[in-house]
Scaffold this motif. Sequence first.
Motif, PDB file in Angstrom:
ATOM      1  N   ARG A 178       0.902  -1.289   0.017  1.00  0.00           N
ATOM      2  CA  ARG A 178       0.002   0.024   0.144  1.00  0.00           C
ATOM      3  C   ARG A 178       0.776   1.401   0.012  1.00  0.00           C
ATOM      4  O   ARG A 178       1.806   1.375   0.649  1.00  0.00           O
ATOM      5  CB  ARG A 178      -0.859   0.239   1.234  1.00  0.00           C
ATOM      6  N   PRO A 179       0.361   2.222  -0.615  1.00  0.00           N
ATOM      7  CA  PRO A 179       1.347   3.424  -0.757  1.00  0.00           C
ATOM      8  C   PRO A 179       1.517   4.060   0.586  1.00  0.00           C
ATOM      9  O   PRO A 179       2.597   4.587   0.983  1.00  0.00           O
ATOM     10  CB  PRO A 179       0.189   4.387  -1.534  1.00  0.00           C
ATOM     11  N   GLU A 180       0.662   4.036   1.591  1.00  0.00           N
ATOM     12  CA  GLU A 180       0.826   4.636   2.971  1.00  0.00           C
ATOM     13  C   GLU A 180       1.964   3.820   3.756  1.00  0.00           C
ATOM     14  O   GLU A 180       2.403   4.386   4.740  1.00  0.00           O
ATOM     15  CB  GLU A 180      -0.617   4.900   3.771  1.00  0.00           C
ATOM     16  N   TRP A 181       2.286   2.585   3.232  1.00  0.00           N
ATOM     17  CA  TRP A 181       3.267   1.597   4.096  1.00  0.00           C
ATOM     18  C   TRP A 181       4.405   1.451   3.229  1.00  0.00           C
ATOM     19  O   TRP A 181       5.362   0.811   3.805  1.00  0.00           O
ATOM     20  CB  TRP A 181       2.652   0.267   4.284  1.00  0.00           C
ATOM     21  N   LYS A 182       4.477   1.710   2.031  1.00  0.00           N
ATOM     22  CA  LYS A 182       5.433   1.493   1.172  1.00  0.00           C
ATOM     23  C   LYS A 182       6.870   2.033   1.823  1.00  0.00           C
ATOM     24  O   LYS A 182       7.899   1.349   1.805  1.00  0.00           O
ATOM     25  CB  LYS A 182       5.232   1.783  -0.248  1.00  0.00           C
ATOM     26  N   HIS A 183       6.932   3.202   2.064  1.00  0.00           N
ATOM     27  CA  HIS A 183       8.203   3.785   2.468  1.00  0.00           C
ATOM     28  C   HIS A 183       8.632   3.320   3.842  1.00  0.00           C
ATOM     29  O   HIS A 183       9.753   3.157   3.999  1.00  0.00           O
ATOM     30  CB  HIS A 183       7.828   5.575   2.655  1.00  0.00           C
ATOM     31  N   THR A 184       7.799   2.987   4.563  1.00  0.00           N
ATOM     32  CA  THR A 184       7.910   2.437   6.053  1.00  0.00           C
ATOM     33  C   THR A 184       8.868   0.912   5.704  1.00  0.00           C
ATOM     34  O   THR A 184       9.695   0.625   6.450  1.00  0.00           O
ATOM     35  CB  THR A 184       6.839   2.025   6.738  1.00  0.00           C
ATOM     36  N   VAL A 185       8.245   0.276   4.768  1.00  0.00           N
ATOM     37  CA  VAL A 185       8.908  -1.166   4.451  1.00  0.00           C
ATOM     38  C   VAL A 185      10.110  -0.987   3.802  1.00  0.00           C
ATOM     39  O   VAL A 185      11.210  -1.502   3.933  1.00  0.00           O
ATOM     40  CB  VAL A 185       7.758  -1.876   3.445  1.00  0.00           C
ATOM     41  N   GLN A 186      10.308   0.065   2.891  1.00  0.00           N
ATOM     42  CA  GLN A 186      11.430   0.127   2.320  1.00  0.00           C
ATOM     43  C   GLN A 186      12.578   0.732   3.136  1.00  0.00           C
ATOM     44  O   GLN A 186      13.617   0.306   3.010  1.00  0.00           O
ATOM     45  CB  GLN A 186      11.227   1.352   1.157  1.00  0.00           C
ATOM     46  N   GLU A 187      12.322   1.579   4.142  1.00  0.00           N
ATOM     47  CA  GLU A 187      13.127   2.122   4.998  1.00  0.00           C
ATOM     48  C   GLU A 187      13.739   0.915   5.999  1.00  0.00           C
ATOM     49  O   GLU A 187      14.886   0.941   6.363  1.00  0.00           O
ATOM     50  CB  GLU A 187      12.360   3.354   5.878  1.00  0.00           C
ATOM     51  N   GLY A 188      12.627   0.192   6.531  1.00  0.00           N
ATOM     52  CA  GLY A 188      13.028  -0.982   7.198  1.00  0.00           C
ATOM     53  C   GLY A 188      13.986  -1.702   6.538  1.00  0.00           C
ATOM     54  O   GLY A 188      14.953  -2.343   7.129  1.00  0.00           O
ATOM     55  N   ASN A 189      13.619  -2.266   5.136  1.00  0.00           N
ATOM     56  CA  ASN A 189      14.564  -3.046   4.451  1.00  0.00           C
ATOM     57  C   ASN A 189      16.158  -2.358   4.286  1.00  0.00           C
ATOM     58  O   ASN A 189      17.261  -3.237   4.343  1.00  0.00           O
ATOM     59  CB  ASN A 189      14.124  -3.116   3.154  1.00  0.00           C
ATOM     60  N   TYR A 190      16.159  -1.023   4.190  1.00  0.00           N
ATOM     61  CA  TYR A 190      17.381  -0.463   4.088  1.00  0.00           C
ATOM     62  C   TYR A 190      18.264  -0.534   5.266  1.00  0.00           C
ATOM     63  O   TYR A 190      19.297  -0.876   5.310  1.00  0.00           O
ATOM     64  CB  TYR A 190      17.226   0.900   3.734  1.00  0.00           C
ATOM     65  N   GLN A 191      17.514  -0.341   6.486  1.00  0.00           N
ATOM     66  CA  GLN A 191      18.304  -0.078   7.498  1.00  0.00           C
ATOM     67  C   GLN A 191      18.773  -1.728   8.028  1.00  0.00           C
ATOM     68  O   GLN A 191      19.835  -1.790   8.717  1.00  0.00           O
ATOM     69  CB  GLN A 191      17.388   0.278   8.706  1.00  0.00           C
ATOM     70  N   LEU A 192      17.880  -2.622   7.714  1.00  0.00           N
ATOM     71  CA  LEU A 192      18.310  -4.002   7.997  1.00  0.00           C
ATOM     72  C   LEU A 192      19.596  -4.401   7.196  1.00  0.00           C
ATOM     73  O   LEU A 192      20.489  -4.907   7.684  1.00  0.00           O
ATOM     74  CB  LEU A 192      17.203  -4.937   7.704  1.00  0.00           C
ATOM     75  N   SER A 193      19.694  -3.798   5.986  1.00  0.00           N
ATOM     76  CA  SER A 193      20.737  -4.082   5.091  1.00  0.00           C
ATOM     77  C   SER A 193      22.091  -3.511   5.701  1.00  0.00           C
ATOM     78  O   SER A 193      23.313  -4.155   5.221  1.00  0.00           O
ATOM     79  CB  SER A 193      20.420  -3.770   3.720  1.00  0.00           C
ATOM     80  N   THR A 194      22.096  -2.326   6.221  1.00  0.00           N
ATOM     81  CA  THR A 194      23.199  -1.844   6.948  1.00  0.00           C
ATOM     82  C   THR A 194      23.601  -2.483   8.112  1.00  0.00           C
ATOM     83  O   THR A 194      25.079  -2.252   8.434  1.00  0.00           O
ATOM     84  CB  THR A 194      22.770  -0.400   7.273  1.00  0.00           C
ATOM     85  N   VAL A 195      23.155  -3.425   8.447  1.00  0.00           N
ATOM     86  CA  VAL A 195      23.756  -4.208   9.786  1.00  0.00           C
ATOM     87  C   VAL A 195      24.020  -5.583   9.912  1.00  0.00           C
ATOM     88  O   VAL A 195      24.404  -6.128  10.697  1.00  0.00           O
ATOM     89  CB  VAL A 195      23.059  -3.774  11.244  1.00  0.00           C
ATOM     90  N   SER A 196      23.018  -6.114   8.979  1.00  0.00           N
ATOM     91  CA  SER A 196      23.079  -7.799   8.848  1.00  0.00           C
ATOM     92  C   SER A 196      23.663  -8.339   7.733  1.00  0.00           C
ATOM     93  O   SER A 196      23.646  -7.782   6.363  1.00  0.00           O
ATOM     94  CB  SER A 196      21.679  -8.056   8.729  1.00  0.00           C
ATOM     95  N   ASN A 197      24.413  -9.417   7.572  1.00  0.00           N
ATOM     96  CA  ASN A 197      24.906 -10.039   6.661  1.00  0.00           C
ATOM     97  C   ASN A 197      24.318 -11.372   6.505  1.00  0.00           C
ATOM     98  O   ASN A 197      24.837 -12.277   5.757  1.00  0.00           O
ATOM     99  CB  ASN A 197      26.429 -10.155   6.924  1.00  0.00           C
TER     100      ASN A 197
END
Length: 267
Positions: A178-197
Amino acid sequence: MNKNLFPPSITNLLLGEGQRFEKNGYFVEALGTGIIPIVGTARSGKTSLAYVMLDYVIKYTKRPIILESFPDKVLAEGIPKHWEGRVFNTPFSEVASVEEPAVWLVDDTSAHFNSRSAMEGNSKLLAKTAGVLSHFAGGMTVIFTTQLLSGVDVSFFRYTNIAPVVRYVDKDLIAHERPEWKHTVQEGNYQLSTVSNTPYYRDYYYSAKDLLLARSFFPEWLDKKIDPVKADLLSRPMRYHTKEMKESIIGKKKQKKNKKVVSNESN
């Protein structure tokens, strides 16, 4: 395990109303009612994180746990010993019958409460209940897991306190969020990618309301190497449903048998 295991917005909903916990150097009283949606692709660790939250509830509160419509076999043979006597599998359709401030786990929510049938059956019930969670039994909390928030009726997000959690979501799926949630999910994915291998970033999760990354703990009683039978019962509960229940979940309707027409006319 301690009372600051989770970010504040999650702790606020897991503890019982009035229980105190530390937030930004001050002690505050927990609200004890609201919704914790955990969104993530299949096998991203959504359900295991939900179980860790429930384990916290077991250890630090007197709130009952409800594994919504889980098979009896899972409750009888799969739950850890220290959960015994605290866990039930009341269907969400019977929420009005629960007289204690329970914490519910509705696993794979989009399978049970799909937004495509938003005003029918279970989806209508879910949307209506969201508005009165704080009134039922002194306040209830619902944890639900889903692969996309777009799969859950939007009304469920409008009426109560919410503390969203993001696990790994496949980039190809985010386009359908959903448009109202897309940014939240994208941001979560990005933040996870910065710390997890690790695959699917299973060692962390992102608390959207707190704008925080947090470590994800994996309890021993979910480890298949220690007890493969118990671990499978909890990690894949839907496989232990009856055939009729599985058909009900996917919306298969029983076909009516054609009645034979008997003619009264004589030859």
